[in-house]
Each structure stands twice: as C-alpha cells, then as structure tokens.
Motif scaffolding. Structure first.
Motif, PDB file in Angstrom:
ATOM      1  N   LYS A   1       0.921  -1.368  -0.067  1.00 25.95           N
ATOM      2  CA  LYS A   1       0.005  -0.006  -0.113  1.00 25.95           C
ATOM      3  C   LYS A   1       0.627   1.320  -0.049  1.00 25.95           C
ATOM      4  CE  LYS A   1      -4.320  -1.599   2.097  1.00 25.95           C
ATOM      5  NZ  LYS A   1      -5.193  -1.425   3.287  1.00 25.95           N
ATOM      6  N   ARG A   2       0.678   2.034  -0.999  1.00 26.23           N
ATOM      7  CA  ARG A   2       1.446   3.048  -1.080  1.00 26.23           C
ATOM      8  C   ARG A   2       0.504   4.464  -1.482  1.00 26.23           C
ATOM      9  NH1 ARG A   2       7.058   2.415  -2.436  1.00 26.23           N
ATOM     10  NH2 ARG A   2       7.901   0.794  -1.433  1.00 26.23           N
ATOM     11  N   ASP A   3       1.186   5.735  -1.095  1.00 29.31           N
ATOM     12  CA  ASP A   3       0.522   6.835  -1.351  1.00 29.31           C
ATOM     13  C   ASP A   3       1.002   7.281  -2.683  1.00 29.31           C
ATOM     14  OD1 ASP A   3      -1.004   7.295   1.020  1.00 29.31           O
ATOM     15  OD2 ASP A   3       0.544   8.536   1.868  1.00 29.31           O
ATOM     16  N   VAL A   4       0.406   7.413  -3.759  1.00 33.34           N
ATOM     17  CA  VAL A   4       0.736   7.936  -5.035  1.00 33.34           C
ATOM     18  C   VAL A   4       0.229   9.108  -5.347  1.00 33.34           C
ATOM     19  CG1 VAL A   4       0.631   6.870  -7.512  1.00 33.34           C
ATOM     20  CG2 VAL A   4       0.805   5.037  -5.567  1.00 33.34           C
ATOM     21  N   GLU A   5       0.884   9.948  -6.353  1.00 34.79           N
ATOM     22  CA  GLU A   5       0.417  11.300  -6.668  1.00 34.79           C
ATOM     23  C   GLU A   5       0.196  11.042  -8.174  1.00 34.79           C
ATOM     24  OE1 GLU A   5       3.430  14.243  -6.419  1.00 34.79           O
ATOM     25  OE2 GLU A   5       3.247  14.349  -4.124  1.00 34.79           O
ATOM     26  N   PHE A   6      -1.139  11.579  -8.302  1.00 33.44           N
ATOM     27  CA  PHE A   6      -1.923  11.616  -9.882  1.00 33.44           C
ATOM     28  C   PHE A   6      -1.861  12.866 -10.163  1.00 33.44           C
ATOM     29  CE2 PHE A   6      -3.121   7.490  -7.612  1.00 33.44           C
ATOM     30  CZ  PHE A   6      -2.852   6.404  -8.535  1.00 33.44           C
ATOM     31  N   TYR A   7      -1.832  13.059 -11.629  1.00 34.12           N
ATOM     32  CA  TYR A   7      -2.031  14.397 -12.136  1.00 34.12           C
ATOM     33  C   TYR A   7      -3.690  14.601 -12.206  1.00 34.12           C
ATOM     34  CZ  TYR A   7       2.586  14.751 -13.875  1.00 34.12           C
ATOM     35  OH  TYR A   7       4.096  14.982 -14.011  1.00 34.12           O
ATOM     36  N   ALA A   8      -3.960  15.939 -11.856  1.00 35.39           N
ATOM     37  CA  ALA A   8      -5.105  16.227 -11.787  1.00 35.39           C
ATOM     38  C   ALA A   8      -5.907  16.428 -13.146  1.00 35.39           C
ATOM     39  CB  ALA A   8      -5.393  17.615 -11.029  1.00 35.39           C
ATOM     40  N   ASP A   9      -6.843  16.524 -13.683  1.00 41.39           N
ATOM     41  CA  ASP A   9      -7.366  16.703 -14.820  1.00 41.39           C
ATOM     42  C   ASP A   9      -7.337  18.157 -15.202  1.00 41.39           C
ATOM     43  OD1 ASP A   9      -9.577  16.038 -16.958  1.00 41.39           O
ATOM     44  OD2 ASP A   9     -10.265  17.812 -16.316  1.00 41.39           O
ATOM     45  N   GLY A  10      -7.220  18.429 -16.471  1.00 43.36           N
ATOM     46  CA  GLY A  10      -6.716  19.888 -17.100  1.00 43.36           C
ATOM     47  C   GLY A  10      -7.657  20.934 -16.352  1.00 43.36           C
ATOM     48  N   ASN A  11      -8.745  20.710 -16.455  1.00 39.09           N
ATOM     49  CA  ASN A  11      -9.873  21.602 -16.027  1.00 39.09           C
ATOM     50  C   ASN A  11      -9.714  21.807 -14.466  1.00 39.09           C
ATOM     51  OD1 ASN A  11     -11.030  21.994 -18.513  1.00 39.09           O
ATOM     52  ND2 ASN A  11     -12.248  20.174 -18.388  1.00 39.09           N
ATOM     53  N   ILE A  12      -9.533  20.808 -13.846  1.00 38.11           N
ATOM     54  CA  ILE A  12      -9.471  20.849 -12.336  1.00 38.11           C
ATOM     55  C   ILE A  12      -8.160  21.640 -12.254  1.00 38.11           C
ATOM     56  CG2 ILE A  12      -8.996  19.645  -9.986  1.00 38.11           C
ATOM     57  CD1 ILE A  12     -11.825  19.366 -11.201  1.00 38.11           C
ATOM     58  N   ASP A  13      -6.818  21.483 -12.785  1.00 40.42           N
ATOM     59  CA  ASP A  13      -6.045  22.295 -12.783  1.00 40.42           C
ATOM     60  C   ASP A  13      -6.091  23.562 -12.936  1.00 40.42           C
ATOM     61  OD1 ASP A  13      -2.822  22.216 -12.432  1.00 40.42           O
ATOM     62  OD2 ASP A  13      -3.019  22.559 -14.540  1.00 40.42           O
ATOM     63  N   ALA A  14      -6.819  23.840 -13.861  1.00 43.88           N
ATOM     64  CA  ALA A  14      -6.928  25.361 -14.174  1.00 43.88           C
ATOM     65  C   ALA A  14      -7.829  25.877 -13.098  1.00 43.88           C
ATOM     66  CB  ALA A  14      -7.816  25.415 -15.428  1.00 43.88           C
ATOM     67  N   PHE A  15      -8.803  25.326 -12.416  1.00 41.86           N
ATOM     68  CA  PHE A  15      -9.567  25.839 -11.457  1.00 41.86           C
ATOM     69  C   PHE A  15      -8.609  25.777 -10.122  1.00 41.86           C
ATOM     70  CE2 PHE A  15     -12.050  24.869  -7.395  1.00 41.86           C
ATOM     71  CZ  PHE A  15     -13.102  25.753  -7.341  1.00 41.86           C
ATOM     72  N   VAL A  16      -7.838  24.978  -9.836  1.00 43.02           N
ATOM     73  CA  VAL A  16      -6.895  25.384  -8.444  1.00 43.02           C
ATOM     74  C   VAL A  16      -5.754  26.464  -8.820  1.00 43.02           C
ATOM     75  CG1 VAL A  16      -4.924  24.368  -7.173  1.00 43.02           C
ATOM     76  CG2 VAL A  16      -6.922  22.774  -7.940  1.00 43.02           C
ATOM     77  N   LYS A  17      -5.617  26.551 -10.071  1.00 43.57           N
ATOM     78  CA  LYS A  17      -4.668  27.820 -10.516  1.00 43.57           C
ATOM     79  C   LYS A  17      -5.615  29.014 -10.548  1.00 43.57           C
ATOM     80  CE  LYS A  17      -1.442  24.848 -12.945  1.00 43.57           C
ATOM     81  NZ  LYS A  17      -0.872  24.457 -14.346  1.00 43.57           N
ATOM     82  N   GLY A  18      -6.730  29.202 -10.512  1.00 46.95           N
ATOM     83  CA  GLY A  18      -7.562  30.204 -10.635  1.00 46.95           C
ATOM     84  C   GLY A  18      -8.054  30.744 -11.992  1.00 46.95           C
ATOM     85  N   ALA A  19      -7.928  29.933 -12.862  1.00 45.62           N
ATOM     86  CA  ALA A  19      -8.361  30.125 -14.249  1.00 45.62           C
ATOM     87  C   ALA A  19      -9.821  29.970 -14.527  1.00 45.62           C
ATOM     88  CB  ALA A  19      -7.393  29.239 -15.411  1.00 45.62           C
ATOM     89  N   ILE A  20     -10.323  29.268 -13.777  1.00 50.40           N
ATOM     90  CA  ILE A  20     -11.659  29.029 -13.472  1.00 50.40           C
ATOM     91  C   ILE A  20     -12.407  29.464 -12.271  1.00 50.40           C
ATOM     92  CG2 ILE A  20     -13.428  27.245 -13.841  1.00 50.40           C
ATOM     93  CD1 ILE A  20     -11.841  25.562 -15.667  1.00 50.40           C
ATOM     94  N   SER A  21     -13.303  29.976 -12.147  1.00 49.44           N
ATOM     95  CA  SER A  21     -13.758  30.699 -10.961  1.00 49.44           C
ATOM     96  C   SER A  21     -15.107  29.868 -10.435  1.00 49.44           C
ATOM     97  CB  SER A  21     -14.147  32.221 -11.033  1.00 49.44           C
ATOM     98  OG  SER A  21     -14.389  32.534  -9.909  1.00 49.44           O
ATOM     99  N   ALA A  22     -15.223  29.576  -9.244  1.00 51.48           N
ATOM    100  CA  ALA A  22     -16.211  28.964  -8.729  1.00 51.48           C
ATOM    101  C   ALA A  22     -17.483  30.007  -8.615  1.00 51.48           C
ATOM    102  CB  ALA A  22     -15.929  28.521  -7.092  1.00 51.48           C
ATOM    103  N   ASP A  23     -17.176  31.201  -8.580  1.00 51.16           N
ATOM    104  CA  ASP A  23     -18.460  32.135  -8.665  1.00 51.16           C
ATOM    105  C   ASP A  23     -19.244  32.323  -9.905  1.00 51.16           C
ATOM    106  OD1 ASP A  23     -17.262  33.168  -6.156  1.00 51.16           O
ATOM    107  OD2 ASP A  23     -16.024  34.806  -7.153  1.00 51.16           O
ATOM    108  N   VAL A  24     -18.658  31.625 -10.813  1.00 43.33           N
ATOM    109  CA  VAL A  24     -19.426  31.687 -12.140  1.00 43.33           C
ATOM    110  C   VAL A  24     -20.530  30.393 -12.017  1.00 43.33           C
ATOM    111  CG1 VAL A  24     -19.310  31.418 -14.795  1.00 43.33           C
ATOM    112  CG2 VAL A  24     -17.383  32.367 -13.605  1.00 43.33           C
ATOM    113  N   PRO A  25     -21.673  30.718 -12.586  1.00 42.53           N
ATOM    114  CA  PRO A  25     -22.680  29.844 -12.588  1.00 42.53           C
ATOM    115  C   PRO A  25     -22.280  28.364 -13.042  1.00 42.53           C
ATOM    116  CG  PRO A  25     -23.611  31.784 -13.432  1.00 42.53           C
ATOM    117  CD  PRO A  25     -22.289  32.070 -13.244  1.00 42.53           C
TER     118      PRO A  25
END
Length: 440
Positions: A149-173
């Motif tokens: 059993k190991r902790d493994v780092e996975f790449y986030a989806d491109g849209n999720i990555d953009a959301f974390v970086k602030g390119a997609i805002s949660a304030d938008v409907p």
C-alpha cells in the motif's frame, strides 16, 4: 563713404553668418534623426516586452501542475490474477483491471460508498484520463510494488488544474463552467485533508505528445530537435566550410563563380517552405526515406542552413589579413598548408558564430518540417534519427490548434522553452566571438 555703404555687412561676415545658419540646421537635423532613432528603438522594445509579457503570463503556470495523492492498494489479485508479475505480463492482458485499482484507491481515500456511482464518477473526473496508463506503467517499471500500500501522486484533470490555479472561478454559475459543483465539493474535501498540492511539472519536459493536456510534454520534441540539429551540424559545417574555402581561396574569378555566389546569396533569402517542398519531393518521394523522421528534417534544414554558413564563413576568411597568407607562403608553406594551418584557425571564431546562428535559425523553422510530415502524433522518444519524431516548433503548432484550455498555457510554455534554447545558442555565439576574436 556713404551711409548706405556703411550699412552693408562685409562679405566675410555674411559668409560666417551663412555657415552658422547651416550648422544650426545640420545640428537640428541630427537631433531630429537621433530622436527618431530613439523613438524607433523604444517602440520596438515596447512591442518586444508586450510579446514576452503575453507569452510569460499565459505560460508560466504550465511549469506547475496540480497533483492529488491517493492511497493505492497494489492488490496482486487485481494486478496479476494469473501470477505473472513481469513487466510484459503487467503491460499485457485486460487493461480494465487497473481502472478497478484506481477506483478502489478513490473509494478508500475519500471513504465513498461503493454503491454511489454518481459520487464515484465525480471523484474520478478530478483525475487525468492518463492516470490509469501511468499507474500501469509505474507498476511495470517497479513490480516490487505489488502487494504493498503506497501513497501515489496522480495528475489532476486539466480543468481541475485550471480551477486550482484560478483560471476557472467558482463564482461563475455551474452551467457556464466545465467544473461541476459536486467536483468542487470533493476537491475541497481533498484539499482539507492535504491530498491536493501543486508541484513542479516535470512531465512537461519528459512526456511526449498527448490528447490530454495534463500529461502532454515536450520531451519527445526536444529529443527530435536534438537529432535534427545533430544531423544539421554534421552535414552543414564541413560542407559549408569546404565550399567557402574553395570559393574564397581556390576558385577562379569568372562568370561561373560569380553566378554561384549570386545564387548562394539568393538561396539565403528563399522562403523556408520551398526547402520543405524540395525535401518532400527528393528525400521522401524519390529517395524513399522514412516520413516524419529526424533524418529527413535534418537534411531539409541543412539545405536551408548552408547559405548562412557559407556567407558567414566567407566573411570570416576575408577578414583575415592578406599578410598572414603572404607570410605563410613566404616561409615555404603550400597554399593548402597556409589556409588550413594559419588562415582557417584565425577565421574559426567567425565560422563558429555563423554556424551557431544558422543552427539557431534552423531550430526555429516550422514550415519545412510541416511539409515533410513532422507534425505526426509521436508519444515515444526516438532513439535514432530514423524513427518518427517531432520538433519543438511543430509541437507548438499542434498544441496551438487544440481547443482545450490547458493547451493554451502549454503552448506558451513550449514557446518559452524554445526561446530559452535560442537565447542560449545566440549567447554562445557572442561568447565564442569575444573569446577567440583577434583584432588586426
């Protein structure tokens, strides 16, 4: 003497006054020209800064990638149900077993209800679609993971990555953005537990091309460009130097050599796509060399680079004082010995400078490479110039035509990497010239 005669200025005084007016006009013209020059340089710098600012502002975020950590149970019953734990056995067989491995990791980490399919799919959508193939490859490279059993780092989806970086805002409907509220909720839970973080995107430099932007990189393009530049260097430098030495030192001055010189100068101004058409008809259709191979790209770029190297080499040979040749011949050396033992070493700084500038120009060429098919989808690193490859300029071209948001930042990041290579090559040319230049 009359009063009228006294009121007229002397001829010498009129001449001095005229010269003063002429000097003032020339000085004023010089000031205007200097002002125009400063204005031109300022405008050029403004556009250059604006260009670089635009590229950097869009591309610097690509050097970081959002990663999500999951606890993976490398269950041997899932990975190797037939007991074959070799790399070949792991890479063969049913690929869906690794999807099961990924789903189990998501359920365990998020404590999800296995029967909640909607929640599971929303959670799985947080991860790149390339996560499962990467997981499979990781196990194949290190079969000792099986049973642990190991902790493994996975790449986030491109849209999720953009959301974390602030390119997609949660304030938008929700209906106006690609990230759903349910995904944001799961992502916030993962962030609260410390499973989400941003790290340096090593995959940008190691991965090949991919339809999924989060696992797309320029690694294959860099290797392909390296093979092409190696072919260009091996062919263009000796051929260009040999042609320059012959034309400058040995060829008789007649109409034929004049015609050759004129055509060399004209070839330096021929659009690069013409060389691509020539390479397509000669190297691929006639010689039947492999399409989209670095060898063909190197041959085409050699043709476009040769005029630049020949012109620069001839200028370097001309810059060597005739007294060097006369001194060599005077002590009994042959013409060949004089050229190769005395003239050529003194001209080498200019030759190297011209060669590096020619290589830098070839590195940024795109049109001829598109003509010979080097825009193919290549995911594996080429191990020789005969294997299918792509190059940095064509990789940038392909990414620029992709519709996904994440490819915009990767396109700009690839441009920054290409500009960095060009800057290094041009800086090397300047350093070599200053280090070896001799002033006469």
């Amino acid at each position: 003497m009359s009063d009228a005669a006294l009121s007229q200025p002397a001829p010498a005084m009129r001449s001095i006054a005229g010269r003063d007016i002429g000097l003032k006009r020339r000085y004023a013209a010089e000031r205007r020209f200097r002002a125009f020059g400063i204005a031109a340089i300022t405008i050029g710098l403004v556009f250059l800064v604006a260009l670089f600012a635009s590229i950097v502002s869009k591309g610097y975020t690509a050097f970081q990638q959002t990663r999500i950590t999951l606890t993976v149970d490398f269950d041997p019953a899932i990975i190797a149900p037939n007991g074959d734990r070799t790399a070949a056995g792991i890479m063969s067989g049913d690929a869906f077993r690794f999807d099961t491995l990924m789903q189990n990791a998501v359920i365990t980490t998020l404590s999800l209800d296995p029967d909640d399919e909607d929640g599971l799919y929303d959670a799985l959508d947080l991860f790149s679609k390339g996560s499962v193939p990467l997981l499979r490859r990781t196990i194949a490279e290190d079969p000792s993971l099986i049973g642990q059993k190991r902790d493994v780092e996975f790449y986030a989806d491109g849209n999720i990555d953009a959301f974390v970086k602030g390119a997609i805002s949660a304030d938008v409907p929700e209906e106006q953005r690609v990230v759903k509220d349910a995904q944001i909720k799961v992502l916030q839970e993962l962030q609260a537990d410390g499973h989400v973080h941003k790290a340096f995107n090593t995959g940008l430099f190691t991965f090949g091309n991919s339809t999924r932007p989060e696992v797309a990189g320029v690694g294959v393009a860099i290797v392909g460009s390296f093979w092409m530049m190696l072919v260009v260097l091996v062919l263009s430098l000796p051929i260009g130097v040999a042609a320059s030495i012959y034309l400058e030192e040995f060829a008789p001055k007649n109409r034929l050599t004049d015609l050759i010189e004129v055509n060399i100068n004209n070839l330096a101004a021929v659009p690069s796509i013409v060389y691509g058409i020539l390479g397509l008809s000669v190297f691929i259709n006639f010689a039947h060399l492999p399409r989209s191979a670095a060898l063909v790209g190197g041959l085409v770029l050699t043709l476009s680079t040769l005029p630049t190297i020949i012109i620069a080499t001839r200028a370097a040979l001309k810059a060597v004082p005739p007294s060097i040749r006369e001194a060599g011949l005077g002590v009994g050396a042959s013409k060949m010995q004089t050229i190769f033992h005395h003239v050529l070493p003194l001209a080498m700084p200019g030759i190297l400078t011209g060669t590096i500038i020619g290589l830098a120009h070839a590195l940024g060429e795109t049109a001829p490479l598109l003509m010979i098919g080097m825009k193919a989808f290549v995911a594996d690193v080429p191990t020789s110039p005969l294997e299918p490859a792509t190059a940095l300029p064509t990789q940038i071209y392909m990414w620029a035509t992709e519709p996904e948001r994440a490819f915009v930042e990767r396109t700009s990041a690839a441009i920054m990497i290409l500009l960095a290579f060009l800057f290094v090559m041009n800086a090397a040319a300047v350093v070599l010239r200053r280090a070896f230049e001799r002033r006469w």
